[in-house]
Design a protein around this motif. Structure first.
Motif, mmCIF file in Angstrom:
data_model
loop_
_atom_site.group_PDB
_atom_site.id
_atom_site.type_symbol
_atom_site.label_atom_id
_atom_site.label_comp_id
_atom_site.label_asym_id
_atom_site.label_seq_id
_atom_site.Cartn_x
_atom_site.Cartn_y
_atom_site.Cartn_z
ATOM 1 N N PRO A 82 0.846 -1.274 -0.118
ATOM 2 C CA PRO A 82 0.102 -0.025 -0.081
ATOM 3 C C PRO A 82 0.744 1.261 0.111
ATOM 4 O O PRO A 82 0.563 2.275 -0.679
ATOM 5 N N ILE A 83 2.212 1.320 0.653
ATOM 6 C CA ILE A 83 3.008 2.529 0.674
ATOM 7 C C ILE A 83 3.582 2.766 -0.538
ATOM 8 O O ILE A 83 3.617 3.851 -0.937
ATOM 9 N N TRP A 84 4.210 1.851 -1.143
ATOM 10 C CA TRP A 84 4.739 1.826 -2.397
ATOM 11 C C TRP A 84 3.581 2.071 -3.672
ATOM 12 O O TRP A 84 3.933 2.943 -4.532
ATOM 13 N N GLY A 85 2.625 1.576 -3.511
ATOM 14 C CA GLY A 85 1.524 1.863 -4.448
ATOM 15 C C GLY A 85 1.206 3.220 -4.386
ATOM 16 O O GLY A 85 0.745 3.928 -5.622
ATOM 17 N N ALA A 86 0.832 3.766 -3.161
ATOM 18 C CA ALA A 86 0.351 5.041 -3.157
ATOM 19 C C ALA A 86 1.439 6.272 -3.496
ATOM 20 O O ALA A 86 1.149 7.102 -3.934
ATOM 21 N N LYS A 87 2.828 5.844 -3.304
ATOM 22 C CA LYS A 87 3.842 6.618 -4.134
ATOM 23 C C LYS A 87 3.761 6.500 -5.572
ATOM 24 O O LYS A 87 4.743 7.295 -6.174
ATOM 25 N N GLY A 88 3.145 5.659 -6.218
ATOM 26 C CA GLY A 88 3.215 5.647 -7.654
ATOM 27 C C GLY A 88 4.428 4.419 -7.979
ATOM 28 O O GLY A 88 5.067 4.705 -9.213
ATOM 29 N N GLY A 127 -2.252 -2.045 11.173
ATOM 30 C CA GLY A 127 -0.933 -2.852 11.200
ATOM 31 C C GLY A 127 -0.922 -3.830 12.408
ATOM 32 O O GLY A 127 -0.966 -3.176 13.659
ATOM 33 N N VAL A 128 -0.717 -5.117 12.583
ATOM 34 C CA VAL A 128 -0.784 -5.842 13.534
ATOM 35 C C VAL A 128 0.739 -6.041 14.096
ATOM 36 O O VAL A 128 1.119 -5.379 15.340
ATOM 37 N N GLN A 129 1.691 -6.518 13.365
ATOM 38 C CA GLN A 129 3.170 -6.773 13.832
ATOM 39 C C GLN A 129 3.899 -5.502 13.063
ATOM 40 O O GLN A 129 5.190 -5.690 13.094
ATOM 41 N N PHE A 130 3.199 -4.587 12.362
ATOM 42 C CA PHE A 130 4.164 -3.572 11.855
ATOM 43 C C PHE A 130 3.360 -2.278 12.086
ATOM 44 O O PHE A 130 1.958 -2.460 11.928
ATOM 45 N N VAL A 131 3.733 -1.141 11.590
ATOM 46 C CA VAL A 131 2.976 0.044 11.790
ATOM 47 C C VAL A 131 3.107 0.662 10.105
ATOM 48 O O VAL A 131 4.081 0.652 9.662
ATOM 49 N N ALA A 132 1.820 0.547 9.634
ATOM 50 C CA ALA A 132 1.816 1.038 8.094
ATOM 51 C C ALA A 132 2.319 2.431 7.668
ATOM 52 O O ALA A 132 1.287 3.318 7.219
ATOM 53 N N ILE A 133 3.303 2.877 8.242
ATOM 54 C CA ILE A 133 3.787 4.291 7.787
ATOM 55 C C ILE A 133 5.204 3.848 7.367
ATOM 56 O O ILE A 133 5.968 2.912 7.689
ATOM 57 N N PRO A 134 5.669 4.492 6.086
ATOM 58 C CA PRO A 134 7.117 4.341 5.653
ATOM 59 C C PRO A 134 8.236 4.596 6.553
ATOM 60 O O PRO A 134 9.329 3.681 6.328
ATOM 61 N N GLU A 135 8.107 5.223 7.593
ATOM 62 C CA GLU A 135 9.210 5.262 8.564
ATOM 63 C C GLU A 135 9.337 3.984 9.351
ATOM 64 O O GLU A 135 10.461 3.699 10.048
ATOM 65 N N PHE A 136 8.215 3.214 9.453
ATOM 66 C CA PHE A 136 8.589 1.885 10.185
ATOM 67 C C PHE A 136 9.504 1.140 9.940
ATOM 68 O O PHE A 136 10.203 0.407 10.793
ATOM 69 N N GLN A 137 9.783 1.012 8.686
ATOM 70 C CA GLN A 137 11.001 -0.129 8.283
ATOM 71 C C GLN A 137 12.306 0.278 8.885
ATOM 72 O O GLN A 137 12.856 -0.793 9.465
ATOM 73 N N GLU A 141 13.421 9.720 14.641
ATOM 74 C CA GLU A 141 13.091 9.559 13.346
ATOM 75 C C GLU A 141 11.562 9.915 13.115
ATOM 76 O O GLU A 141 11.293 10.806 12.138
ATOM 77 N N MET A 142 10.928 9.970 14.144
ATOM 78 C CA MET A 142 9.515 10.436 13.988
ATOM 79 C C MET A 142 9.320 11.879 14.202
ATOM 80 O O MET A 142 8.537 12.625 13.686
ATOM 81 N N THR A 143 10.306 12.594 14.754
ATOM 82 C CA THR A 143 10.559 13.950 14.817
ATOM 83 C C THR A 143 10.947 14.638 13.406
ATOM 84 O O THR A 143 10.653 15.649 12.855
ATOM 85 N N LYS A 144 12.119 13.807 12.753
ATOM 86 C CA LYS A 144 12.505 14.099 11.707
ATOM 87 C C LYS A 144 11.251 14.084 10.452
ATOM 88 O O LYS A 144 11.265 15.014 9.615
ATOM 89 N N ALA A 145 10.477 13.251 10.492
ATOM 90 C CA ALA A 145 9.487 13.030 9.652
ATOM 91 C C ALA A 145 8.353 13.743 9.854
ATOM 92 O O ALA A 145 7.697 14.053 9.106
ATOM 93 N N GLY A 146 8.444 14.658 10.904
ATOM 94 C CA GLY A 146 7.288 15.671 11.221
ATOM 95 C C GLY A 146 5.924 14.982 11.848
ATOM 96 O O GLY A 146 4.974 15.846 11.913
ATOM 97 N N TYR A 147 6.240 13.771 12.508
ATOM 98 C CA TYR A 147 5.001 13.359 13.302
ATOM 99 C C TYR A 147 4.720 13.929 14.678
ATOM 100 O O TYR A 147 3.758 14.175 14.994
#
Length: 442
Positions: A93-99, A390-400, A434-440
């Motif tokens: 879903p993340i990569w798809g939304a980015k095109g 997301g259960v075992q992951f968080v569905a945001i790009p920064e999670f990886q 990382e979450m501060t850098k990403a603006g969350y």
């Protein structure tokens, strides 16, 4: 219509020389895949597609962590190294939304492919903004594998209800017999957001932990995370195999199939392999029950699909789509059943396959797996409200990046290279940065 038939039709229409073969237009596609059992089977059966179409496949087979690193780098830089990638319910879903991925919406128009036969939960997990971006080979949640013979010998009653992790640790301790080569439990220890953190994340959920609060503040130094990771390290230290921090899914699967593990909480997709007498020494003495709970039963079994996607950078989209349709079709699953046995058919994807009498006879646990998968709710994964899915992951790009770092810290604690407190404090600092850098968070 396959690309072979399309090209032959075009040749006739253009009045080209009679007898010209599809190989005149043959293409070679490069497929990046993980070295899991179901993907190895696909490589063995792929000559069927190659012979039918005249096309060829260049397989790039990688260990899970390496696959994720290579595919992420390639797709983010528009590298074009791969025409097909095995990715999952996090990336798609993340990569798809980015095109970054080629939409597969036209698969719905192919009656032979029958997209509607794929479970809606699985299709939705591989979609973004109303578009399908990957098609699944198999889907899974997690549950507990256990040795029926060892339970019986130890006089342990098989759970009929979901037990707690505290109870699970007591069972593992009773079964731990390292002098005779039997370990009470084998769990993932190899660092990686999709390796140790797949299991650790569900343990954290069970203990009531969250990755982030409703304002996206990291919670990795919370009492719940502390309790979960202390439990995990103690469990593996007291009842696990030596060198557990190096063991991922494949390593533990091999240990379990070789009769070295009394219990194992891991992917339902491994059940067919473990219960297959051609591949497992414990096929006749393995059964399953729910993954344990603790403070809550939410998020105690993960949700995942290994799926095939086409990077937007591919120059061979038509050929790649033809391969995807073959590799995830009803006919492909039938071919696996006929050549490898119906117990070995990839699970949790197609309704018709899971209801096939041949599948149910060979794998009577198939219905249990499907019910377990469909019971997972990625939109409600934790005891307390959270802003993510997301259960075992968080569905945001920064999670990886965050998940990989936390996985490294926890693997170090498991190996005795740091304390749990140090691992979680380091993880918290990294996640906040990382979450501060990403603006969350500010």
């Amino acid at each position: 219509m396959s690309i072979k038939r399309t090209l032959l039709t075009s040749a006739v229409g253009l009045g080209l020389t009679a007898g010209i073969s599809a190989s005149a237009w043959a293409e070679e596609i490069t497929v990046a895949t993980v070295n899991n059992a179901d993907m190895i089977t696909m490589q063995e059966l792929a000559p069927m597609w190659e012979e039918a179409t005249g096309n060829k496949i260049n397989w790039v087979v990688l260990e899970e962590n390496v696959l994720r690193q290579r595919t992420t780098t390639d797709i983010a830089t528009n590298g074009g190294s791969f025409d097909v990638m095995f990715i999952g319910a996090y990336e798609t879903p993340i990569w798809g939304a980015k095109g970054w991925l080629t939409p597969l919406d036209d698969f719905a128009e192919d009656a032979d492919y029958d997209l509607e036969d794929i479970f809606p939960l699985v299709r939705n997990g591989l979609s973004a903004e109303g578009h399908l971006y990957a098609v699944p080979l198999y889907s899974e949640t997690s549950f507990t594998f256990y040795r029926t013979d060892l339970f019986e010998k130890a006089g342990i009653e098989v759970p009929t209800e979901q037990i707690t992790y505290t109870e699970f640790a007591e069972i593992a301790a009773k079964l731990h017999d390292p002098d005779n080569g039997i370990y009470g439990t084998c769990q993932r220890g190899k660092a990686g957001w999709g390796e140790n953190m797949a299991f650790v994340g569900t343990v954290a959920n069970a203990f009531g932990a969250d990755w982030f609060d409703m304002d996206w503040n990291p919670q990795l130094d919370s009492p719940e995370w502390n309790a979960a990771i202390h439990y995990y390290v103690d469990l593996m230290t007291q009842s696990g195999p030596p060198g557990a921090s190096a063991n991922g899914h494949n390593e533990n699967r091999a240990l379990f199939k070789d009769g070295k593990c009394a219990t194992w909480v891991d992917a339902t997709s491994a059940a067919g392999d473990v219960r297959n007498p051609d591949t497992s020494s414990v096929a006749d003495v393995t059964d399953f029950f729910k993954a344990p709970k603790q403070e809550t039963d939410k998020g105690t079994g993960w949700f995942w699909s290994w799926a095939l996607a086409i990077p937007a950078s591919s120059q061979k989209v038509d050929t790649a789509k033809d391969f995807l349709k073959w590799a995830t079709s009803k006919e492909y699953f039938e071919a696996v059943g006929e050549t490898k046995g119906w117990v070995a058919v990839p699970s949790g994807t197609r309704k018709s396959v899971e209801e096939d009498p041949r599948r149910l006879e060979a794998a009577p646990f198939a219905t249990t797996i499907v019910d377990a998968i469909l019971s997972v709710d990625p939109a409600d994964p934790t005891r307390d409200p959270v802003p993510y899915t997301g259960v075992q992951f968080v569905a945001i790009p920064e999670f990886q990046g965050i998940g990989n770092y936390v996985g490294q810290q926890i693997a170090a604690a498991l190996a005795g290279q740091s304390t749990v407190e140090e691992a979680l404090a380091n993880s918290q600092r990294f996640a906040v940065r990382e979450m501060t850098k990403a603006g969350y968070i500010k």
